[in-house]
Scaffold this active site. Sequence first.
Site, short mmCIF file in Angstrom:
data_model
loop_
_atom_site.label_atom_id
_atom_site.label_comp_id
_atom_site.label_asym_id
_atom_site.label_seq_id
_atom_site.Cartn_x
_atom_site.Cartn_y
_atom_site.Cartn_z
N GLY A 137 25.08 15.33 -42.26
CA GLY A 137 25.26 15.86 -41.06
C GLY A 137 26.35 16.77 -40.89
O GLY A 137 26.95 17.28 -41.95
N HIS A 170 -8.28 27.13 -20.09
CA HIS A 170 -7.74 27.64 -18.50
C HIS A 170 -7.71 26.88 -17.44
O HIS A 170 -8.83 26.04 -17.39
CB HIS A 170 -8.59 28.95 -18.44
#
Length: 464
Positions: free
Chosen positions: A147, A443
């Site tokens: 990292g 929707h």
Amino acid sequence: MSSASEHDLVVVGAGPGGYVAAIRAAQLGLNVGCVEEAGALGGTCLRIGCIPSKALLESSQRFVEAKEQLAIHGIRAGEVTLNLAALLRRKEQVVTTLTRGVESLFKKNKVTRYLGHARIAGSGNLTVENGGQSTALAAKQILIATGSKPAGLQGVEPRGDLIGTSAEALSYRETPKHLVVIGAGYIGVELGSVWRRLGAKVTVLEFLDRILAGMDEELAAEARKLLGKQGLEFRLGARVTAARVEEGQCVVEAEGAEPIRCDRVLVAVGRLPNTESLGLENVGIETDRRGFIPVDERFATSAQGVYAVGDVIGGPMLAHKAEEEGMACVEGIVTGFCHVNYDAIPGVVYTHPEIASVGKTEQELKKTGAAFVKGPFPFRGNGRARALGQADGFVKVLADATTDRILGVHIIGPHAGELINEAAAAIAFGASSEDLARVCHAHPTLGEALREGALAAGNRAIHA
Ligand code: NAD
């Protein structure tokens, strides 16, 4: 038979790149060890990065909503107060639950965890040092996933949480009166937003003439406008040259501006790869001029049997990019097939509204001279966004002018970080904007805004 200290694969680092690679390798039948020097697993992301910052972003947004935004729904709350200690405790609980979750995943998958600092001693050999004790490990393959750490800035003298990094800014014990953030990147706008919402005056000093470098310019300009309305003060073109503590106060100096006095400084000017004391020299690995470990398309380093993934190899410093690389790397080792589609890696800034991108920006396309069409759609044309009371922002779909293949999608608006995954899937499947536009979307949902963006790329948006 392998003894406890002999493994097919030893992964160094248990962040998203390392722990995911370790689990995937174990699934594929390898005997895997993973060395991590922090007490908790999960790396920067889980311990002092993505996860705690998202917990703070959520809590601080709830605070602002309760204080200022419930009234539009006809809800009147009494006096809203902040218990910062409780808010920080919740964040710690989220982190603890998730880091322990990685521990149990290791147990479930029979990944052996080693606590300590790993150093490559030579080909196929490592040592794990922990409090003066050294353990030798033998590994057929080694994967480096160590990292990155916050970059410092010349002239800026770190001083605990007075002048600190994101690690400190995740745990201020009280809300700063005035927080100066150096750098308007991911960390600057996210943690700047958190403390602004909790009551601090926040000034963000940015060297460039824009915020969120690298993101689509139109998106970043909209973000600047919306975050500015929330009270984040951006000073662009401000290169910070010094910061120090004077008589208990922080003083920040930027070129061409009066020094700023404040009570906390957050330095967020990027991150550097963690490569020190890894013993790279013992296997002849040299880092590039920016400190990254060079790898080939299979994540192999120049040393036989040593691989590297995630922040330590460069590219976007994102947990999910590291995860992809970790999985691809070990799949490559075991199966021979190794692939990451870098065009389909989304990036998300978890401000309110969220800001999310995948694929190419308009600027990148213009630079290559590619002919493209643009499908913009504003959230104000989306019923669900209206019902939520969150109609700021827009979707922008970019597609190849000839083939209609989707090249990039950029969204600023409610739940953009969730919506972008559909766009990433579309890009990963090589979809055209018409393909996306022909998918029936439920929707009323926010996803319809993405569909409308795809329709707009073909000049046939319905609600705009
Ligand atoms: P960044 O690279 O995103 O932004 C740093 C900013 O600092 C740049 O805009 C740069 O121009 C500015 N800067 C540099 N020197 C300066 C100076 N002297 N004065 C003023 N401004 C200066 O870096 P970051 O925000 O520190 O984040 C680090 C990494 O962490 C990023 O690569 C990011 O991908 C990752 N991250 C991701 C997320 C997320 O995915 N939501 C969140 C946090 C961090």
